[in-house]
Design an enzyme around this catalytic site. Structure first.
Site, PDB file in Angstrom:
ATOM      1  N   LEU A  40      -6.851   0.579  -3.935  1.00 32.60           N
ATOM      2  CA  LEU A  40      -5.834   0.590  -2.139  1.00 32.60           C
ATOM      3  C   LEU A  40      -4.985  -0.173  -2.445  1.00 32.60           C
ATOM      4  O   LEU A  40      -3.990  -0.027  -3.331  1.00 32.60           O
ATOM      5  CB  LEU A  40      -6.350  -0.505  -1.301  1.00 32.60           C
ATOM      6  CG  LEU A  40      -7.757  -0.352  -0.474  1.00 32.60           C
ATOM      7  CD1 LEU A  40      -7.835  -1.726  -0.422  1.00 32.60           C
ATOM      8  CD2 LEU A  40      -7.612   0.673   0.431  1.00 32.60           C
ATOM      9  N   ASP A  41      -3.757   1.327  -2.176  1.00 31.66           N
ATOM     10  CA  ASP A  41      -2.031   1.019  -2.411  1.00 31.66           C
ATOM     11  C   ASP A  41      -1.137  -0.461  -1.538  1.00 31.66           C
ATOM     12  O   ASP A  41      -2.175  -1.456  -0.917  1.00 31.66           O
ATOM     13  CB  ASP A  41      -1.132   2.197  -1.659  1.00 31.66           C
ATOM     14  CG  ASP A  41      -1.327   2.420  -0.478  1.00 31.66           C
ATOM     15  OD1 ASP A  41      -1.074   1.346   0.604  1.00 31.66           O
ATOM     16  OD2 ASP A  41      -1.588   3.346   0.206  1.00 31.66           O
ATOM     17  N   LYS A  42      -0.632  -0.997  -2.351  1.00 35.41           N
ATOM     18  CA  LYS A  42      -0.006  -1.775  -2.119  1.00 35.41           C
ATOM     19  C   LYS A  42       0.480  -1.983  -0.150  1.00 35.41           C
ATOM     20  O   LYS A  42      -0.425  -3.593  -0.277  1.00 35.41           O
ATOM     21  CB  LYS A  42       1.632  -1.998  -2.999  1.00 35.41           C
ATOM     22  CG  LYS A  42       2.283  -3.399  -2.628  1.00 35.41           C
ATOM     23  CD  LYS A  42       3.315  -3.438  -3.596  1.00 35.41           C
ATOM     24  CE  LYS A  42       4.240  -4.782  -3.635  1.00 35.41           C
ATOM     25  NZ  LYS A  42       5.640  -4.529  -4.304  1.00 35.41           N
ATOM     26  N   SER A  44      -1.923  -1.221   1.626  1.00 36.83           N
ATOM     27  CA  SER A  44      -2.512  -1.948   2.325  1.00 36.83           C
ATOM     28  C   SER A  44      -3.534  -2.901   2.237  1.00 36.83           C
ATOM     29  O   SER A  44      -3.214  -3.282   1.246  1.00 36.83           O
ATOM     30  CB  SER A  44      -3.800  -0.436   1.924  1.00 36.83           C
ATOM     31  OG  SER A  44      -2.863   1.064   2.350  1.00 36.83           O
TER      32      SER A  44
END
Length: 177
Positions: A40-42, A44
């Protein structure tokens, strides 16, 4: 030997890795030799599955296994049924056509926590919430899909991967299965 499986509720601003200068998984999880199955990106939040089983990790994260991922997404503006229809047909991104998503307009779920820092609020522009289910995992795909249909993502929370659900795991906490 049974696989080690950990469900983690990743806060906003945390990197999906165990090392680095920024806040990362090591600030929350003290279990050795487990690794995230997908990322999950930073920006999210929500469910991250970690395991010590490389084969399981591959089955969870590789698109060829069509593992459905459910996201709760807050978008900028009052999303239209036309935009939802586009998401359900698939949208053309720079790296190709996405598979059709399952998308529906929802009310903000009661279980959603306050984000720190809060999203930006614009007095004259409402926000709306959608549930989006996809089986792919292209880089920042959900954000790019909602932007493509004219409703940029303000907040992105992954609630489910396959049969694994976030359930009542508190923000920044994990559950060992």
């Amino acid at each position: 030997m049974a696989s080690n499986i950990v469900l983690f509720n990743k806060p906003f601003g945390v990197l999906c890795q165990f090392s680095g200068e920024d806040k990362n998984l090591s600030n929350y999880i003290d279990i050795k030799n487990i690794y995230p199955a997908g990322r999950l990106d930073k920006d999210s939040e929500g469910l991250v599955i970690l395991t010590d089983d490389g084969k399981l990790q591959h089955q969870i994260s590789h698109p060829k296994f069509d593992k459905e991922k459910t996201y709760i997404v807050q978008v900028d503006g009052q999303i239209s049924t036309g935009a939802i229809d586009q998401l359900c047909r698939g949208v053309m991104l720079k790296d190709g056509l996405t598979k059709p998503a399952k998308a529906l307009i929802i009310d903000k779920p009661s279980w959603i926590w306050d984000r720190t820092p809060p999203i930006r609020i614009r007095k004259d522009i409402p926000t709306s919430w959608i549930e989006l289910k996809i089986t792919e995992g292209k880089n920042r795909q959900v954000r790019r899909m909602t932007a493509h249909v004219g409703f940029p993502t303000l907040r992105l929370i992954r609630a489910q991967i396959g049969d694994w659900k976030l359930n009542n795991i508190s923000l920044g906490k994990y559950e060992h299965l």
